[in-house]
Design a protein around this motif. Structure first.
Motif, PDB file in Angstrom:
ATOM      1  N   VAL A 178       0.710  -1.202   0.042  1.00 49.72           N
ATOM      2  CA  VAL A 178      -0.150   0.140  -0.182  1.00 49.72           C
ATOM      3  C   VAL A 178       0.754   1.241   0.089  1.00 49.72           C
ATOM      4  O   VAL A 178       0.585   2.280  -0.770  1.00 49.72           O
TER       5      VAL A 178
ATOM      6  N   ARG B 201      -6.993  -1.092  -0.053  1.00 49.27           N
ATOM      7  CA  ARG B 201      -6.430   0.370  -0.268  1.00 49.27           C
ATOM      8  C   ARG B 201      -5.375   0.306  -1.513  1.00 49.27           C
ATOM      9  O   ARG B 201      -5.106   1.226  -2.257  1.00 49.27           O
TER      10      ARG B 201
ATOM     11  N   ARG C 272      -5.716  -0.912  -4.067  1.00 48.85           N
ATOM     12  CA  ARG C 272      -6.928  -1.201  -5.305  1.00 48.85           C
ATOM     13  C   ARG C 272      -6.438  -2.351  -5.989  1.00 48.85           C
ATOM     14  O   ARG C 272      -7.032  -2.420  -7.078  1.00 48.85           O
TER      15      ARG C 272
ATOM     16  N   MET D 200     -14.199   1.493   2.695  1.00 49.33           N
ATOM     17  CA  MET D 200     -13.873   0.977   1.650  1.00 49.33           C
ATOM     18  C   MET D 200     -14.923   0.005   1.025  1.00 49.33           C
ATOM     19  O   MET D 200     -15.116  -0.193   0.104  1.00 49.33           O
TER      20      MET D 200
ATOM     21  N   PRO E 220     -10.718   8.683   4.454  1.00 47.10           N
ATOM     22  CA  PRO E 220     -11.354   7.346   3.763  1.00 47.10           C
ATOM     23  C   PRO E 220     -12.895   7.904   3.835  1.00 47.10           C
ATOM     24  O   PRO E 220     -13.590   7.374   2.863  1.00 47.10           O
TER      25      PRO E 220
ATOM     26  N   GLN F 211     -13.707  10.849   1.579  1.00 44.04           N
ATOM     27  CA  GLN F 211     -13.871  10.351   0.200  1.00 44.04           C
ATOM     28  C   GLN F 211     -15.026   9.861  -0.283  1.00 44.04           C
ATOM     29  O   GLN F 211     -15.389   9.907  -1.292  1.00 44.04           O
TER      30      GLN F 211
ATOM     31  N   HIS G 234      -8.664  14.652  -0.806  1.00 45.76           N
ATOM     32  CA  HIS G 234      -7.149  14.734  -1.288  1.00 45.76           C
ATOM     33  C   HIS G 234      -6.203  15.407  -0.373  1.00 45.76           C
ATOM     34  O   HIS G 234      -5.234  14.692  -0.271  1.00 45.76           O
TER      35      HIS G 234
ATOM     36  N   PHE H  97      -5.427  13.529   2.893  1.00 46.40           N
ATOM     37  CA  PHE H  97      -4.550  12.245   2.576  1.00 46.40           C
ATOM     38  C   PHE H  97      -3.089  12.744   2.518  1.00 46.40           C
ATOM     39  O   PHE H  97      -2.382  12.190   2.825  1.00 46.40           O
TER      40      PHE H  97
ATOM     41  N   PHE I  27       0.428   7.345   2.569  1.00 47.63           N
ATOM     42  CA  PHE I  27      -1.075   7.481   2.022  1.00 47.63           C
ATOM     43  C   PHE I  27      -1.051   8.259   0.718  1.00 47.63           C
ATOM     44  O   PHE I  27      -2.093   8.611   0.369  1.00 47.63           O
TER      45      PHE I  27
ATOM     46  N   GLN J 165      -0.691   6.991  -2.486  1.00 51.30           N
ATOM     47  CA  GLN J 165      -1.791   6.375  -3.430  1.00 51.30           C
ATOM     48  C   GLN J 165      -3.170   6.764  -2.938  1.00 51.30           C
ATOM     49  O   GLN J 165      -4.062   6.616  -3.799  1.00 51.30           O
ATOM     50  N   ASP J 166      -3.695   6.753  -1.567  1.00 53.28           N
ATOM     51  CA  ASP J 166      -4.906   7.018  -1.354  1.00 53.28           C
ATOM     52  C   ASP J 166      -5.207   8.526  -1.827  1.00 53.28           C
ATOM     53  O   ASP J 166      -6.282   8.869  -2.413  1.00 53.28           O
TER      54      ASP J 166
END
Length: 772
Positions: free
Chosen positions: A381, A429, A431, A467, A502, A505, A528, A531, A538, A540-541
């Motif tokens: 992650v 997370r 993906r 999620m 999270p 989002q 955004h 994060f 974080f 990539q989140d």
């Protein structure tokens, strides 16, 4: 394993290429080919090591041309949780399963109209669920044929049971040596083939014939036992091999083999067990330790995994490479051609597990195994962006049997289930479940572990629930159901007084996809930023939040906002060299071009996006690229092509259980495209064109259809090409067709690209050749 070398999966299936020659079984293969003409379920039974898997795969390879939709292998040995059986088969046959609630329904719908052969290997440990699955599939899919391998019967109506006996063995040393090795005895043919590959210039002679017969008789003609024995010809003479085997296989030294309701003959089991024990005794001490410890892996593993899990005490990290190489050389451990990954054949893994239990190490190895993959998932992650992103995602896929084993193990220990939730969150997370098209598996793990961890850390539960809702929203879940669970996640963090991106989002996604509310764009911008404030772990989140914000902007924003946001996102993903997010940024630019007057550029952008997605192995993005391509063609005035692609997109939505009607902004743009195409074609022609696209039954067929459609000129482009061929200038063509000069220039540019031409003269030549 899925990562072993395979033939092309476009239509032929996923059966692995054989890394060694197939020997013998000529009459049995002929019998099986004959039985396949009438039987739809064949179960190959026999002692472990009898060659059931090799026989089934050879049969599948030989029969590939007889099945329009290919031959497919689902390996069930790594399945230690019956609930994952259907998901394993879905993944094996390449179904992009996004059906969040009923994976069995998705599988049934996929195979219903297929003409295919499915091999289910190693069913014995899940024989009940496997039997029920087989019965369901065969009732639903008249074109489906199944070959199963199992030590026990599936006990399904219509099951044809074919025992796989040991190979034929000379009855006595007095029998004459065959003039051609293997001409009369399969075991002799296999022994000779493997001996020749392992000891150059080795051959059967009248002098060594008696020893060969003695060895084969002692091995009872069991193929795996023969494979293991011939390995020793690298370091032993035939006389030494025969003598050592006489000692090793003396009845007094046989160990009772542990079996479960096995219908095969016990003496054969004892022989195989004794040969494996003999191979074990010939290993070095470090090899024996590694063999027992490596049995903890489900599926394949890497050298790094072996070093982390198996090293210690009697096996130093520095000795790992030599020990692993020794086990590969001894045919105990299998490996890919690149030696990037390793695995134990099931009889070897079971034997290793028995030795691990005898050593009192099973609990320790299982704990190390869980800890290692927990940490690997967390690292994935934190690093799953940039140039290595796709490699990391594919590596997660190769390790999924181990992750499933780990999460199941955590679920079995209530006091450690929260750690299992941590693993599930890490995988979500990353993906991976989106990338691989296995979103329902992600939801099932999250929901199962959430149910088992009511007292887990509130932030962890909130993150897992968020999620879960996000994945559900992507497939058009019921709005009230999604909202109730989103409120649950928000309530978990409400009293903590902290920003929790999270949840932020998913709230933004909900407002955009359920209500077409542009305020969701601002909410996603906040997510955004939140994060990014959390730091590089974080990253990539944050990238995901940026992409979701961009999707909202291009769907609901004005032209300036849409184009500027898409451009910023593309620049950022290019700067990071993150190929998968880059495809989503390109896709967003395509939507902006559809909405704001440049559908020709949208088509080119979306085709480039789709091709990149296919190259990366993305199984989710292409579904939406094809959808938006249909919108672009409708806006371009290419009504028939739009209708065909709308049909293909609808088929993919049905296949993957995506309910576009629940994704409100997508549904609105789709409705416009449908109306534009139908008005241009008329109801009857529109329905016929949609039906062409709707015939596709898989992701690969859909992509192939897009490529076929994109290769041809549109009806308007054909008219423009013909006018170019008469010598008219762009200005003359614009006046003749009563369209703008810019539109004509766009058409001419598109014609040049699609024909691979470089000037107007080449267009004239093409018209003369094709439209005269």
């Amino acid at each position: 394993m899925a990562e072993r070398q395979r033939v092309s999966e476009e239509r032929t299936g996923n059966v692995p290429l054989a890394l060694s020659s197939f020997v013998g079984r000529t009459s049995l293969l002929a019998e099986l080919r004959e039985r396949l003409t009438a039987a739809r379920l064949i179960t190959l039974t026999g002692v472990g090591g009898a060659g059931k898997t090799r026989l089934a795969l050879e049969l599948a390879r030989q029969q590939a041309a007889a099945y329009d939709d290919g031959v497919w292998l689902a390996e069930l040995a790594p399945v230690d949780d019956p609930e994952m059986l259907v998901q394993t088969v879905l993944s094996a046959v390449g179904v992009p399963d996004q059906s969040t609630r009923q994976p069995l329904s998705t599988l049934v719908e996929y195979v219903r109209h297929k003409q295919m052969l499915l091999v289910l290997d190693n069913c014995e440990h899940v024989v009940g669920p496997a039997g029920r699955l087989v019965a369901t599939l065969l009732r639903a899919a008249p074109g489906l044929t199944i070959v199963a391998t199992s030590r026990t019967l599936l006990e399904v109506s219509g099951e044809t049971v074919v025992p796989v006996p040991p190979m034929t063995v000379p009855a006595s040393v007095d029998e004459p040596m065959p003039t051609a090795p293997g001409q009369e005895y399969e075991s002799v043919a296999l022994f000779a083939a493997r001996a020749e590959s392992r000891a150059p210039r080795w051959q059967i002679t009248p002098a060594n014939w008696p020893q060969i017969v003695r060895i084969l008789q002692r091995l009872d003609g069991i193929p795996l036992a023969i494979e293991l024995t011939t390995v020793r010809l690298r370091s032993m003479s035939l006389d030494e091999l025969a003598q050592r085997m006489d000692d090793a296989l003396d009845p007094g030294h046989l160990m009772k083999l542990l079996t479960r309701n096995d219908t095969t003959v016990l003496p054969h089991h004892e022989t195989l067990h004794a040969v494996i024990t003999w191979s074990h005794d010939l290993c070095t001490p470090t090899e024996r330790v590694l063999w027992s410890r490596a049995s903890v892996f489900a599926g394949t593993f890497t050298l790094a995994a072996a070093e982390a899990v198996c090293a210690g005490d009697e096996l130093a990290v520095g000795d790992m490479v030599d020990a692993l190489d020794g086990l590969v050389t001894s045919s105990v451990v299998e490996t890919t051609a690149s030696r990037g990954r390793y695995w134990l054949l099931e009889p070897m893994r079971q034997y290793g597990a028995m030795r691990s239990a005898e050593r009192g190490e099973q609990a320790l190895m299982r704990q190390r195994h869980r800890d290692y993959y927990r940490d690997v998932a967390a690292r994935a992650v934190a690093t799953c962006y940039g140039p290595d992103e796709i490699d990391i995602l594919h590596e997660i896929g190769r390790d999924m049997p181990n992750y499933r084993s780990v999460m199941s193990a955590y679920l079995a220990e209530p006091d450690r289930a929260q750690t299992g939730l941590q693993v599930a969150i890490s995988l979500a997370r990353s993906r991976y479940f989106f990338f691989a098209g296995t979103m329902p598996e992600g939801i099932r793990w999250l929901e199962r572990i959430l149910e088992a961890t009511p007292d887990a850390d509130p932030l962890m539960r909130a993150g897992a629930r968020a999620m879960d809702v996000w994945i559900d929203l992507c497939t058009g879940t019921d709005h009230e159901h999604a909202w109730s669970r989103l409120e649950e996640a928000a309530a978990l963090v409400a009293g903590l007084g902290v920003d929790f991106p999270p949840v932020t989002q998913v709230q933004g996604v909900y407002w955009i996809w359920v209500h077409s509310d542009p305020s969701g764009i601002t909410v996603l911008r906040d997510a955004h930023a939140q994060f990014r404030e959390l730091g590089p772990d974080f990253h990539q989140d944050g990238t995901m939040a940026l992409i979701l914000m961009t999707i909202g902007a291009v769907l609901l924003g004005d032209e300036q906002q849409a184009r500027e946001t898409a451009a910023v996102t593309l620049r950022e993903t290019q700067r990071e060299q993150s190929p998968w997010p880059m495809t989503w940024a390109m896709w967003c630019q395509g939507i902006a071009d559809v909405r704001f007057g440049d559908p020709e550029r949208a088509v080119q952008t979306l085709l480039a996006t789709l091709r990149t997605q296919r190259e990366l192995g993305d199984r989710w993005g292409p579904i939406w690229s094809i959808e938006v391509l249909a919108w672009a063609h409708a806006r371009l005035g290419d009504a028939r092509r739009a209708a065909v692609l709308l049909g293909a997109a609808s088929a993919l939505h049905t296949l993957t259980a995506v309910r576009v009607s629940q994704l409100v902004p997508f549904a609105a743009y789709r409705q416009v495209a449908e109306q534009e195409a139908q008005q241009a074609l008329g109801a009857a022609d529109y329905k016929a064109a949609v039906a062409v696209g709707a015939r596709i039954q898989s992701y690969d067929e859909a992509v192939a259809l897009v490529e076929q459609q994109s290769a041809a000129l549109t009806s308007t482009q054909l008219i423009v090409a013909q006018l170019v061929a008469t010598g008219l200038s762009n200005k003359d063509i614009a006046e003749k067709l009563v369209i703008s000069l810019r539109t004509v220039e766009s058409h001419v540019s598109a014609i040049l690209r699609r024909l691979g031409a470089t000037n107007r003269r080449e267009i004239m030549i093409w018209v003369a050749q094709h439209l005269a």
